[in-house]
Write a protein that holds these residues in place. Structure first.
Motif, PDB file in Angstrom:
ATOM      1  N   GLU A   1      -4.618   8.348  -5.228  1.00 52.25           N
ATOM      2  CA  GLU A   1      -3.696   7.721  -4.237  1.00 52.25           C
ATOM      3  C   GLU A   1      -4.301   6.468  -3.896  1.00 52.25           C
ATOM      4  OE1 GLU A   1      -2.111   8.551   0.232  1.00 52.25           O
ATOM      5  OE2 GLU A   1      -3.110  10.089  -0.852  1.00 52.25           O
ATOM      6  N   ILE A   2      -5.448   6.305  -3.871  1.00 50.11           N
ATOM      7  CA  ILE A   2      -6.034   5.025  -3.506  1.00 50.11           C
ATOM      8  C   ILE A   2      -5.834   4.049  -4.880  1.00 50.11           C
ATOM      9  CG2 ILE A   2      -8.314   3.689  -3.477  1.00 50.11           C
ATOM     10  CD1 ILE A   2      -9.249   5.764  -1.431  1.00 50.11           C
ATOM     11  N   ILE A   3      -6.015   4.515  -6.208  1.00 51.10           N
ATOM     12  CA  ILE A   3      -5.877   3.737  -7.302  1.00 51.10           C
ATOM     13  C   ILE A   3      -4.323   3.374  -7.257  1.00 51.10           C
ATOM     14  CG2 ILE A   3      -5.837   3.959  -9.827  1.00 51.10           C
ATOM     15  CD1 ILE A   3      -8.225   5.592  -9.538  1.00 51.10           C
ATOM     16  N   ASP A   4      -3.560   4.393  -6.786  1.00 49.76           N
ATOM     17  CA  ASP A   4      -1.891   3.979  -7.045  1.00 49.76           C
ATOM     18  C   ASP A   4      -1.684   2.966  -5.981  1.00 49.76           C
ATOM     19  OD1 ASP A   4      -1.734   6.159  -8.841  1.00 49.76           O
ATOM     20  OD2 ASP A   4      -1.028   7.474  -7.358  1.00 49.76           O
ATOM     21  N   ILE A   5      -2.229   3.017  -4.560  1.00 53.74           N
ATOM     22  CA  ILE A   5      -1.968   1.993  -3.709  1.00 53.74           C
ATOM     23  C   ILE A   5      -2.649   0.668  -4.083  1.00 53.74           C
ATOM     24  CG2 ILE A   5      -2.605   1.194  -1.703  1.00 53.74           C
ATOM     25  CD1 ILE A   5      -2.738   4.055  -0.693  1.00 53.74           C
ATOM     26  N   LEU A   6      -3.831   0.470  -4.805  1.00 51.78           N
ATOM     27  CA  LEU A   6      -4.509  -0.752  -5.240  1.00 51.78           C
ATOM     28  C   LEU A   6      -3.381  -1.293  -6.476  1.00 51.78           C
ATOM     29  CD1 LEU A   6      -8.108   0.160  -5.454  1.00 51.78           C
ATOM     30  CD2 LEU A   6      -6.971  -1.348  -3.720  1.00 51.78           C
ATOM     31  N   GLY A   7      -2.980  -0.271  -7.387  1.00 49.86           N
ATOM     32  CA  GLY A   7      -2.160  -0.972  -8.419  1.00 49.86           C
ATOM     33  C   GLY A   7      -0.836  -1.293  -7.959  1.00 49.86           C
ATOM     34  N   ARG A   8      -0.468  -1.102  -6.813  1.00 48.56           N
ATOM     35  CA  ARG A   8       1.066  -1.263  -6.308  1.00 48.56           C
ATOM     36  C   ARG A   8       0.986  -2.394  -5.296  1.00 48.56           C
ATOM     37  NH1 ARG A   8       1.932   3.685  -4.563  1.00 48.56           N
ATOM     38  NH2 ARG A   8       1.583   3.180  -2.262  1.00 48.56           N
ATOM     39  N   GLU A   9       0.164  -2.460  -4.507  1.00 47.80           N
ATOM     40  CA  GLU A   9      -0.036  -3.543  -3.600  1.00 47.80           C
ATOM     41  C   GLU A   9      -0.648  -4.705  -3.783  1.00 47.80           C
ATOM     42  OE1 GLU A   9       2.028  -2.935  -1.118  1.00 47.80           O
ATOM     43  OE2 GLU A   9       2.626  -0.748  -1.261  1.00 47.80           O
ATOM     44  N   ASN A  10      -0.112  -5.832  -3.197  1.00 53.67           N
ATOM     45  CA  ASN A  10      -0.943  -7.115  -3.185  1.00 53.67           C
ATOM     46  C   ASN A  10      -1.872  -6.996  -2.007  1.00 53.67           C
ATOM     47  OD1 ASN A  10       0.072  -8.485  -5.523  1.00 53.67           O
ATOM     48  ND2 ASN A  10       1.851  -9.078  -4.311  1.00 53.67           N
ATOM     49  N   ILE A  11      -3.070  -7.857  -2.187  1.00 57.99           N
ATOM     50  CA  ILE A  11      -3.940  -7.781  -1.170  1.00 57.99           C
ATOM     51  C   ILE A  11      -3.491  -8.647   0.248  1.00 57.99           C
ATOM     52  CG2 ILE A  11      -6.224  -8.505  -0.576  1.00 57.99           C
ATOM     53  CD1 ILE A  11      -7.278  -7.820  -3.328  1.00 57.99           C
TER      54      ILE A  11
ATOM     55  N   LEU B   1      -9.869  -5.767   2.675  1.00 59.87           N
ATOM     56  CA  LEU B   1      -8.837  -6.598   2.584  1.00 59.87           C
ATOM     57  C   LEU B   1      -7.458  -6.009   2.544  1.00 59.87           C
ATOM     58  CD1 LEU B   1     -10.743  -8.849  -0.205  1.00 59.87           C
ATOM     59  CD2 LEU B   1     -11.062  -9.213   2.148  1.00 59.87           C
ATOM     60  N   MET B   2      -7.569  -4.654   2.143  1.00 55.94           N
ATOM     61  CA  MET B   2      -6.259  -4.008   1.985  1.00 55.94           C
ATOM     62  C   MET B   2      -5.715  -3.406   3.299  1.00 55.94           C
ATOM     63  SD  MET B   2      -5.811  -3.949  -1.224  1.00 55.94           S
ATOM     64  CE  MET B   2      -4.418  -3.236  -1.063  1.00 55.94           C
ATOM     65  N   GLY B   3      -6.552  -3.824   4.560  1.00 57.60           N
ATOM     66  CA  GLY B   3      -5.933  -3.382   5.865  1.00 57.60           C
ATOM     67  C   GLY B   3      -5.585  -1.864   6.079  1.00 57.60           C
ATOM     68  N   ASP B   4      -4.432  -1.538   6.671  1.00 55.06           N
ATOM     69  CA  ASP B   4      -3.818  -0.434   6.751  1.00 55.06           C
ATOM     70  C   ASP B   4      -3.447   0.402   5.691  1.00 55.06           C
ATOM     71  OD1 ASP B   4      -4.856  -0.474   9.314  1.00 55.06           O
ATOM     72  OD2 ASP B   4      -2.876  -1.196  10.348  1.00 55.06           O
ATOM     73  N   LEU B   5      -3.217  -0.323   4.711  1.00 58.08           N
ATOM     74  CA  LEU B   5      -2.549   0.123   3.279  1.00 58.08           C
ATOM     75  C   LEU B   5      -3.310   1.178   2.732  1.00 58.08           C
ATOM     76  CD1 LEU B   5      -1.654  -3.058   1.510  1.00 58.08           C
ATOM     77  CD2 LEU B   5       0.054  -1.595   2.620  1.00 58.08           C
ATOM     78  N   ILE B   6      -4.625   1.455   3.111  1.00 59.05           N
ATOM     79  CA  ILE B   6      -5.397   2.513   2.498  1.00 59.05           C
ATOM     80  C   ILE B   6      -5.802   3.443   3.697  1.00 59.05           C
ATOM     81  CG2 ILE B   6      -7.497   3.258   1.534  1.00 59.05           C
ATOM     82  CD1 ILE B   6      -7.236   0.708  -0.356  1.00 59.05           C
ATOM     83  N   PRO B   7      -5.126   4.470   4.081  1.00 62.22           N
ATOM     84  CA  PRO B   7      -5.284   5.069   5.401  1.00 62.22           C
ATOM     85  C   PRO B   7      -6.536   6.024   5.356  1.00 62.22           C
ATOM     86  CG  PRO B   7      -3.918   6.438   3.802  1.00 62.22           C
ATOM     87  CD  PRO B   7      -4.186   5.147   2.942  1.00 62.22           C
ATOM     88  N   PHE B   8      -7.344   6.079   4.589  1.00 63.33           N
ATOM     89  CA  PHE B   8      -8.440   7.007   4.762  1.00 63.33           C
ATOM     90  C   PHE B   8      -9.860   6.316   3.883  1.00 63.33           C
ATOM     91  CE2 PHE B   8      -5.633   8.771   1.512  1.00 63.33           C
ATOM     92  CZ  PHE B   8      -6.414   8.598   0.634  1.00 63.33           C
ATOM     93  N   GLU B   9     -11.059   6.716   4.071  1.00 61.02           N
ATOM     94  CA  GLU B   9     -12.314   6.344   3.519  1.00 61.02           C
ATOM     95  C   GLU B   9     -12.821   7.261   2.561  1.00 61.02           C
ATOM     96  OE1 GLU B   9     -13.447   3.463   4.350  1.00 61.02           O
ATOM     97  OE2 GLU B   9     -12.271   3.037   5.954  1.00 61.02           O
ATOM     98  N   LEU B  10     -13.507   6.739   1.663  1.00 57.87           N
ATOM     99  CA  LEU B  10     -14.035   7.451   0.459  1.00 57.87           C
ATOM    100  C   LEU B  10     -15.729   7.659   0.671  1.00 57.87           C
ATOM    101  CD1 LEU B  10     -12.216   6.433  -2.680  1.00 57.87           C
ATOM    102  CD2 LEU B  10     -11.991   8.393  -1.300  1.00 57.87           C
TER     103      LEU B  10
END
Length: 625
Positions: A474-484, A525-534
């Motif tokens: 899910e995080i990889i998908d967000i990183l690939g989809r969203e600009n910083i 730098l991604m802010g709230d776009l990533i909703p959880f920690e690893l």
């Protein structure tokens, strides 16, 4: 007197521990027979777990549901990640263990294992008919029947201790040797070979001048072998190891006394490990070297004994003392225990298959140093596989076999089965052609699902594993989809890393793919776009997957090509000796190894690609006929 079990495991070393635990966890009424209950899980040589390739094996054992990783994480004296300056394919975890604490914890885990009985005794014979093994007979005459037997005898069979001029029958760490099984196995037509290994002197801590050595602390990061570990020993509570060198003075002492070493005067003719030789063997083999690297490492959390890694020898005690006192910081060292070599019987090459079943006998399996290996980790991996396969044999299920692209354990077993050994086998990262696929961080991705399907990984752990990788994806998908979104923070990070600032949008994934950029810096730098920690473990796996995507895809493609060969099974009754077109050497090698598939056949030394083509042609002819 007779007692009946489903599975009997002979030997309580690291192979026996994993084998009996696997059998019991899979629901079999399992018996572990050991000479001394207090020595179960013992570490007679260096009390460390892990190291090059070996650390990844421990992760694999854990991912499949074994015990070694859990035990190694319990109270390590030191944890250290090796090769951090190199690529992820060779990074490995190594821990220094408490020589008393580790086996004590292993024993406590086994005592709590359902379906498992532990019995002190010595096996003198096997109960068998022409082609089936049905149990064992003890020295006191007790007969114990079972559906399968696993031999994990370590270095005990016909063991002989050589310490200077003192030569006597014995097992490791002052234990007694066993003498009943070797003649039984030879009578069964199973060829044995004579191997040896050694251990160095132990030094009293209070007598060491550590100021003349280079301190080697543990890693500051929180590392663990087991994916289930949540508590870690802080680096400030870990014990240091020390680096020192044996120089010209020590080398001269050895050269002057070579004729007194049992390794050179004819008293020992067995073969020792190439990658863990005696010190006098290193002096002879590397005669041009002016110094040799040694490590001084603690054996106990609270105790005097320290292990002089790299200094095993068969020289007389008075020479050992002179050698030790020639080392920097050990000029006044007190020797607590003399170095010794141990000779023992093991199975000759090509006597067992990739399931670790002994050829020609149903219900008989082997694991550990009896297979021709060395090392606690190799033993644990083999023990786990033997325990799984003996259990599957009893249940009427097909054997569990891992490919060379799936695990270091698979590489090891394939090497043993196809190449054989003429010295104690040790795993190295260089033995794996797909080592980028066989990493420290992804052992769970490779093997936890297999452990779950086998029945060693429980539902709770399996669910946690699935959630971990779902979150990573899910995080990889967000990183690939969203600009910083944090442009100010992004430009500050770019400038810090030597890149020009930008006014254009950058995807998080594109930034992470750049050399030396870290997820921990990109995540804020991604802010709230990533909703959880690893956790740290997941971050390492995520970064490796992203940064090495192209290399991983290339190795996966090569491995897939190999699997096509692996699927071409070879009948067990093929007449290689009279096969048209095969060279004489290939006929002899194929007949001796009896490979299970074309992939194995292609890896046998002396069998070349032209021989494989001829073999495939004969197979096609046979099918048409």
């Amino acid at each position: 007197m007779e007692m009946t079990y489903d599975l009997i495991v002979v030997g309580g070393g690291h192979a026996g521990v994993e084998a009996c635990h696997a059998g019991a966890k899979l629901g079999l009424r399992t018996l572990l027979i050991t000479l001394n209950k207090k020595m179960i899980g013992n570490m007679p040589c260096n009390p460390h777990i892990g190291g090059s390739a070996k650390g990844i094996v421990v992760r694999e054992v854990d991912a499949l549901g074994g015990l070694m990783g859990i035990a190694a994480d319990h109270r390590p004296l030191q944890m250290k990640m090796l090769n951090t300056g190199k690529g992820p394919g060779v990074q490995c975890l190594r821990s220094q263990q408490d020589k008393k604490g580790y086996p004590a914890y292993v024993q406590s885990l086994l005592e709590k294992t359902e379906n498992l009985t532990i019995l002190e005794g010595e096996v003198k014979d096997l109960v068998l008919d022409e082609k089936h093994v049905h149990g064992v007979t003890l020295l006191d005459g007790t007969t114990l029947l079972s559906k399968a037997v696993i031999l994990t005898t370590g270095t005990y069979m016909n063991g002989r201790i050589v310490s200077g001029r003192d030569i006597h029958p014995g097992g490791p760490d002052g234990e007694k040797a066993t003498f009943g099984l070797s003649p039984v196995l030879e009578k069964m037509g199973i060829p044995l070979m004579r191997l040896k290994t050694g251990t160095p002197p132990r030094i009293a801590k209070h007598s060491v001048d550590f100021s003349k050595m280079e301190i080697q602390p543990g890693s500051e990061e929180r590392y663990a072998f087991s994916y289930m570990t949540k508590e870690f020993v802080p680096v400030e509570q870990q014990l240091p190891c020390y680096l020192l060198y044996a120089g010209p003075e020590t080398i001269k002492i050895v050269q002057d006394h070579l004729g007194e070493s049992a390794l050179f005067d004819g008293r020992m003719t067995s073969i020792g490990p190439r990658y863990c030789p005696s010190f006098e063997s290193k002096v002879v083999r590397f005669a041009d070297k002016k110094r040799h690297q040694l490590f001084l490492e603690p054996e106990f959390e609270e105790g005097e004994s320290m292990y002089l890694q790299g200094f095993s020898t068969a020289l007389p005690h008075e020479v050992q003392e002179e050698m030790v006192h020639s080392l920097p910081g050990l000029e006044h060292a007190e020797i607590l225990k003399w170095a010794y070599q141990i000779e023992y019987d093991s199975f000759a090459s090509f006597t067992f298959d990739s399931s670790l079943k002994v050829k020609g006998y149903e219900g008989l399996y082997v694991a550990g140093q009896i297979c021709g290996t060395s090392g606690y980790e190799e033993a644990a991996g083999l023990g786990l596989v033997a325990g799984i396969n003996a259990s599957r044999y009893i249940k009427g299920l097909p054997p569990f076999v891992m490919g060379r692209d799936e695990s270091y354990i698979g590489v090891m077993i394939d090497d043993l089965v196809t190449k054989g050994v003429d010295e104690p086998y040790r795993l190295l990262s260089s033995r794996a052609e797909y080592r980028l696929l066989l990493r420290h961080d992804n052992a769970d991705a490779r093997l936890t699902e297999k452990g779950y399907q086998i029945g060693l990984v429980d539902e709770e752990r399996h669910e946690a594993f699935l959630e971990k990788y779902a979150r990573m994806q899910e995080i990889i998908d967000i990183l690939g989809r969203e600009n910083i979104p944090d442009r100010v923070g992004l430009n500050a990070y770019l400038e810090e890393m030597g890149y020009p600032s930008t006014t254009e949008g950058i995807k998080g994934l594109a930034l992470l793919k750049r050399p030396h950029f870290e997820y921990r810096r990109i995540r804020p730098l991604m802010g709230d776009l990533i909703p959880f920690e690893l956790d740290d473990e997941s971050i390492l796996a995520l970064e490796t997957k992203v940064k090495y995507e192209g290399y991983l895809a290339k190795e996966e493609k090569e491995a897939a090509s190999l699997k096509k060969q692996e699927k071409v099974a070879l009948p067990g009754d093929l007449d290689y000796l009279h096969m048209d077109g095969l060279r004489l050497e290939a006929r002899q090698k194929l007949d001796k190894v009896r490979p299970e598939n074309v992939g194995q056949a292609s890896r046998i030394p002396g069998v070349n690609p032209a021989d494989i083509s001829i073999l495939l042609l004969n197979l096609r002819k046979g099918k048409k006929a």
